[in-house]
Design an enzyme around this catalytic site. Structure first.
Site, PDB file in Angstrom:
ATOM      1  N   HIS A   1       0.992  -1.361  -0.069  1.00 30.95           N
ATOM      2  CA  HIS A   1      -0.138  -0.058   0.023  1.00 30.95           C
ATOM      3  C   HIS A   1       0.858   1.169  -0.021  1.00 30.95           C
ATOM      4  O   HIS A   1       1.469   1.486   0.908  1.00 30.95           O
ATOM      5  CB  HIS A   1      -0.998   0.020   1.254  1.00 30.95           C
TER       6      HIS A   1
HETATM    7  C1  LIG Z   1      -0.485  -8.480  -3.824  1.00 32.85           C
HETATM    8  C2  LIG Z   1      -1.279  -7.151  -3.312  1.00 32.85           C
HETATM    9  C3  LIG Z   1      -2.495  -7.042  -2.922  1.00 32.85           C
HETATM   10  C4  LIG Z   1      -3.137  -5.833  -2.328  1.00 32.85           C
HETATM   11  N1  LIG Z   1      -4.210  -5.793  -1.949  1.00 32.85           N
HETATM   12  C5  LIG Z   1      -4.845  -4.661  -1.240  1.00 32.85           C
HETATM   13  C6  LIG Z   1      -6.044  -4.825  -0.873  1.00 32.85           C
HETATM   14  O1  LIG Z   1      -6.639  -5.782  -0.420  1.00 32.85           O
HETATM   15  N2  LIG Z   1      -6.474  -3.607  -0.337  1.00 32.85           N
HETATM   16  C7  LIG Z   1      -5.930  -2.520  -0.648  1.00 32.85           C
HETATM   17  O2  LIG Z   1      -6.668  -1.476  -0.253  1.00 32.85           O
HETATM   18  N3  LIG Z   1      -4.949  -2.369  -1.538  1.00 32.85           N
HETATM   19  C8  LIG Z   1      -4.506  -3.595  -1.771  1.00 32.85           C
HETATM   20  N4  LIG Z   1      -3.178  -3.507  -2.716  1.00 32.85           N
HETATM   21  C9  LIG Z   1      -2.600  -2.253  -3.333  1.00 32.85           C
HETATM   22  C10 LIG Z   1      -3.410  -1.716  -4.191  1.00 32.85           C
HETATM   23  O3  LIG Z   1      -3.380  -2.621  -5.291  1.00 32.85           O
HETATM   24  C11 LIG Z   1      -3.136  -0.179  -4.711  1.00 32.85           C
HETATM   25  O4  LIG Z   1      -2.883   0.502  -3.535  1.00 32.85           O
HETATM   26  C12 LIG Z   1      -3.600   0.481  -5.871  1.00 32.85           C
HETATM   27  O5  LIG Z   1      -3.564  -0.537  -6.874  1.00 32.85           O
HETATM   28  C13 LIG Z   1      -3.052   1.825  -6.376  1.00 32.85           C
HETATM   29  O6  LIG Z   1      -3.722   2.285  -7.481  1.00 32.85           O
HETATM   30  P1  LIG Z   1      -3.204   3.448  -8.391  1.00 32.85           P
HETATM   31  O7  LIG Z   1      -4.331   3.538  -9.313  1.00 32.85           O
HETATM   32  O8  LIG Z   1      -2.790   4.379  -7.479  1.00 32.85           O
HETATM   33  O9  LIG Z   1      -1.877   2.597  -8.863  1.00 32.85           O
HETATM   34  P2  LIG Z   1      -1.680   1.393  -9.709  1.00 32.85           P
HETATM   35  O10 LIG Z   1      -2.785   0.611  -9.660  1.00 32.85           O
HETATM   36  O11 LIG Z   1      -0.488   0.669  -9.692  1.00 32.85           O
HETATM   37  O12 LIG Z   1      -1.707   1.691 -11.239  1.00 32.85           O
HETATM   38  C14 LIG Z   1      -0.937   2.817 -11.800  1.00 32.85           C
HETATM   39  C15 LIG Z   1      -0.695   2.599 -13.261  1.00 32.85           C
HETATM   40  O13 LIG Z   1      -0.005   3.491 -13.583  1.00 32.85           O
HETATM   41  C16 LIG Z   1       0.931   3.123 -14.730  1.00 32.85           C
HETATM   42  N5  LIG Z   1       2.036   3.859 -15.109  1.00 32.85           N
HETATM   43  C17 LIG Z   1       3.147   3.787 -14.006  1.00 32.85           C
HETATM   44  N6  LIG Z   1       4.131   4.329 -14.413  1.00 32.85           N
HETATM   45  C18 LIG Z   1       3.682   4.826 -15.369  1.00 32.85           C
HETATM   46  C19 LIG Z   1       4.386   5.809 -16.497  1.00 32.85           C
HETATM   47  N7  LIG Z   1       5.563   6.314 -16.584  1.00 32.85           N
HETATM   48  N8  LIG Z   1       3.784   5.954 -17.785  1.00 32.85           N
HETATM   49  C20 LIG Z   1       2.424   5.655 -17.819  1.00 32.85           C
HETATM   50  N9  LIG Z   1       1.988   4.818 -17.024  1.00 32.85           N
HETATM   51  C21 LIG Z   1       2.555   4.535 -15.944  1.00 32.85           C
HETATM   52  C22 LIG Z   1       1.076   1.600 -14.563  1.00 32.85           C
HETATM   53  O14 LIG Z   1       1.293   0.862 -15.455  1.00 32.85           O
HETATM   54  C23 LIG Z   1      -0.412   1.363 -13.853  1.00 32.85           C
HETATM   55  O15 LIG Z   1      -1.305   0.756 -14.811  1.00 32.85           O
HETATM   56  C24 LIG Z   1      -2.428  -4.512  -2.813  1.00 32.85           C
HETATM   57  C25 LIG Z   1      -1.205  -4.595  -3.674  1.00 32.85           C
HETATM   58  C26 LIG Z   1      -0.742  -5.867  -4.100  1.00 32.85           C
HETATM   59  C27 LIG Z   1       0.443  -6.009  -4.838  1.00 32.85           C
END
Ligand SMILES: Cc1cc2nc3c(=O)[nH]c(=O)nc-3n(C[C@H](O)[C@H](O)[C@H](O)COP(=O)(O)OP(=O)(O)OC[C@H]3O[C@@H](n4cnc5c(N)ncnc54)[C@H](O)[C@@H]3O)c2cc1C
Ligand code: SF4
Lengths: 544, 198
Positions: A477
């Site tokens: 997280h």
């Molecule tokens: C195994 C596991 C279990 C989890 N379980 C939970 C849970 O039960 N509950 C919970 O609250 N959270 C959980 N999490 C955390 C959760 O997955 C993240 O908090 C959440 O996905 C974050 O969302 P986000 O949109 O900020 O980032 P992400 O979902 O990581 O999305 C970011 C996106 O940006 C893209 N990106 C990155 N860099 C670039 C770039 N330079 N140019 C263009 N695109 C880019 C990536 O490819 C990705 O598609 C878990 C994580 C893992 C790994």
């Protein structure tokens, strides 16, 4: 260099945060271009990767997601990007996340605990950490919207809800049934005075929702729900395109460009042929997650912004946080049986709250509900048993072992810091380097609070053996690296997740969180995303 | 999706490649099916002490004979119904790693026959310590875990048919395979003693 300019708002990242914002903007009639570093991959292929992986590797969530060379994400030792994160310090900030279209919710568990009002006022109430720049009541309606958007199931009995205060609306779906192990665990901790309550989770319970089917207990939410009953952002991509979004996969943004007014003018991305492209727009949202977003800001430093974009405060990449966790693997005499239903389905949250927070961190306890065959089979076979004795031993070890996880809150500390490594990735971009120390606040909790509680629970379960993980592991997280605050001199974004330095740049998500609390934080990231989306819509419509 | 991932797998995911090669090389002929089910019947129902294949067809390819013998061995080492398709994949993996596999199989089968073994417990102790015993353990390992070793580079023979899951099939899900309908999985705990039949 080709210039492309075909949307008013450019969203970087198609994870849950980017997707939620994009849809709000599309619904408000604003055109959106999404740039996604990773490939677009089908669910079937990811499920196949999981099934074809050796049993000994199935616990490594990244195995189902081999990274594209141009969009590396951290993997286990055999996944090809083991050293993508350059780690230093007393504790290891070894995260996993997914750089595919749809982002890291592909393999999240879907656990969706809200913060409590107290979690947002650590400084005023307990004299530690930071207060949020707004209170719980401000966030509450956005939580509700996020819960309806993602499809969160949860209990209707207020006694079983978290936090324990009146909800604005009920959960859209009821809780899911417990496994035998969860039922037994709940009874046992009740005798110790703890309430193990159904987790609010992003899983369709008893009914389809959001054009996705009901959960049918595949017990594979991590690393991938084979049927899409668990919300993941990939399930929204087609709908966004139907609403007019343009999604460019395999587009790795590596530079944010400012103009003479120090507003954001364009972003630049590299394609898999290492060709650079420039994309202009009126407003930019970087939703690349709590780790890649600060990295991109630091990479984009220019003459006007010598510390990096949005970094006048020097707080970009600092205050990196997570939920440091310790696991107690217990062996019991009586069978518990995990592995029926979702992989996480309940938790004890009240242990995260209390006056002790002036001294040490709180902790949230959960009984992991993963099917345990994959964890015990090799050990059972190693005993050299055959025939009936072997069958009985595998069955016993599957039923009579369990993982109890204590997840801690952590305080923001400027030295827990992401910087740019001098090592580079396949495209020649710097790898992220992270220095991390969970700090005395967390260590003290483990010593005097969380582990003693964990051991008490283990004893009440009738444990004949308890193994405690020797080091804090990460919960994945990712929080803090673009921290929110009212003061532009010690924070990166304002209460709408707008950069203090650039009024057409939004950095929503986990990076903005000023405290972590103990519960999984993506639902808070989602709520912040919706709040940002409202601010962006009014800004684009000229109200700002 | 782009060609990259496919290429990536082809280059780097040896497991996947081996699996698909195994599939390609092992078309299930009618005769194989018959032999397989014969072996299965022998193994499960009677664990007959008479040789399972007194007259293996003279024309049988050596691969098929090896598979048949491997199933005979497996049915002696494991007291459950075994899938010939999985057996063929394990046999191929075993042959690659154990050059003297045929001799070891003969040795173990001879010991079992000599003891008129009906279940593995009847003869396993009699296999002398050494390569044959290690091989016997490995065969059991492969059937129960579905892989050649605990290591990350293990060959995968099966996931969902690995016998480990059968020992708990009355309660525990095989991850990624649905267990029940929506919210229908509430169930009381079950005792350890009720081993599923498989
Ligand atoms: C195994 C596991 C279990 C989890 N379980 C939970 C849970 O039960 N509950 C919970 O609250 N959270 C959980 N999490 C955390 C959760 O997955 C993240 O908090 C959440 O996905 C974050 O969302 P986000 O949109 O900020 O980032 P992400 O979902 O990581 O999305 C970011 C996106 O940006 C893209 N990106 C990155 N860099 C670039 C770039 N330079 N140019 C263009 N695109 C880019 C990536 O490819 C990705 O598609 C878990 C994580 C893992 C790994
Ligand atoms: S239990 Fe199964 S169906 Fe339900 S969310 Fe998890 S993987 Fe999907």
């Amino acid at each position: 260099m080709v210039t492309k300019n075909n949307a008013e708002v450019v969203v970087i990242g198609t994870g849950v945060v980017g997707v939620l914002i994009a849809e709000q903007l599309l619904d408000a009639g604003i055109s959106v271009l999404m740039l996604e570093a990773g490939p677009r991959v089908s669910r079937a292929e990811i499920v196949e990767n999981f099934r074809n992986a050796p049993l000994g590797l199935k616990g490594d969530t990244s195995v189902s997601y081999p990274p594209a060379p141009w969009a590396p994400h951290p993997t286990g030792p055999t996944g090809g990007a083991h050293d993508y994160l350059q780690l230093s310090g007393p504790d290891s900030y070894a995260q996993t996340y997914i750089r595919y279209a749809g982002g890291s919710t592909w393999h999240w568990a879907g656990t969706s605990w809200r913060l409590t009002p107290e979690d947002m006022r650590l400084k005023s109430l307990y004299g530690v950490g930071r207060d949020w720049a707004f209170d719980y009541d401000t966030l509450d309606p956005f939580y509700t919207r996020a819960e309806y958007k993602l499809g969160i199931c949860g209990p209707s009995n207020p006694e079983q809800q978290w936090p324990r205060r009146a909800r604005l609306k009920p959960y859209p779906m009821p809780p899911l049934p417990f496994s035998p192990g969860e039922t037994r665990f709940t009874q046992i901790v009740k005798e110790l005075g703890y309430n193990n309550i159904p987790v609010s989770q992003a899983r369709n319970s008893g009914m389809p929702y959001d054009d996705r089917p009901a959960c049918c207990a595949n017990n594979n939410c991590v690393p991938v729900c084979p049927v899409g009953a668990k919300y993941d952002a990939a399930t929204a991509l087609g709908r966004l395109e139907a609403k007019g979004a343009k999604i460019l996969a395999d587009a790795v943004v590596y530079k944010v460009e400012t103009n003479g007014q120090n507003r954001i003018e364009a972003v630049h991305y590299l394609d898999p042929n290492k060709q650079s492209h420039r994309v202009a727009g009126k407003l930019f949202v970087i939703a690349a997650n709590g780790l890649e977003t600060p990295k991109l800001l630091l990479m984009s430093k220019d003459d006007r912004n010598p510390n990096g974009i949005a970094n006048r405060s020097d707080q970009v990449g600092r205050n990196m946080m997570d939920h440091p966790q310790l696991t107690l693997t217990v062996t019991t005499k009586e069978p518990f049986w995990s592995g029926v239903g979702p992989v996480v389905n309940s938790g004890i949250m009240e242990t995260s709250q209390g006056a002790f927070r002036s001294e040490h961190a709180g902790a949230y306890f959960r009984y992991n509900n993963f099917a345990r065959n994959r964890f015990v089979t090799f050990a059972a076979l190693k005993k050299g048993l055959v025939g009936k004795a072997l069958d009985e031993e595998i069955r016993r070890m599957t039923a009579c072992t369990a993982d109890i996880v204590a997840a801690h809150e952590i305080l923001p500390h400027p030295d827990n810091r992401l910087t740019l490594s001098d090592k580079t990735d396949w495209l020649g971009l710097p790898k992220p380097s992270i220095h991390y120390d969970v700090g005395d606040y967390v260590r003290r909790s483990a010593e005097v609070y969380s582990l003693p509680i964990g051991k008490k629970i283990a004893a009440a379960m009738g444990a004949t053996d308890v193994k405690i993980s020797p080091k804090f592991a990460q919960s994945k997280h990712i929080m803090g690296g673009t921290i929110m605050g009212a003061d532009a001199m010690n924070s990166v974004v304002d209460t709408d997740c707008r950069s203090h330095d650039h009024d057409n740049l939004f950095l929503p998500g986990g990076g903005a969180m000023a405290s972590t609390a103990c519960g999984n934080s993506t639902i808070t990231m989602a709520a912040l995303a919706l709040r940002s989306a409202d601010a962006i819509v009014s800004q684009m419509k000229g109200a700002h | 999706m782009g060609g990259f991932l496919q290429a990536h797998f082809d280059d780097e995911n040896a497991t996947r490649r081996q699996l698909s090669e195994a599939k390609m090389k092992l078309p299930v002929s009618r005769r194989r099916l018959l032999i397989g089910s014969a072996a299965m019947a022998v193994g499960y129902v009677a664990l007959s002490t008479s040789p399972a294949f007194p007259a293996a067809p003279a024309a049988a390819a050596s691969g098929e004979a090896l598979n048949a013998k491997f199933m005979r061995l497996s049915n002696l080492l494991i007291n459950h119904r075994l899938s010939p398709a999985v057996g063929a994949r394990i046999a191929e993996g075993a042959a690659a790693d154990h050059k003297d596999m045929a001799a070891m199989m003969d040795q173990i089968i001879a010991i079992a026959e000599q003891k008129q073994a009906r279940v593995v417990e009847d003869f396993f102790e009699d296999i002398p310590a050494g390569p044959a015993k290690e091989f016997a353990h490995w065969v059991i390992f492969a059937w129960y875990s579905g892989v050649s070793s605990p290591k990350p580079d293990a060959k995968v023979f099966t996931f969902e048919e690995a016998l480990t899951f059968q020992t708990t099939s009355d309660v525990v899900t095989i991850p990624s395979y649905g267990l029940s309908g929506p919210n229908l999985w509430s169930q009381a705990t079950v005792p350890l003693s009720q081993m599923p039949r498989f």
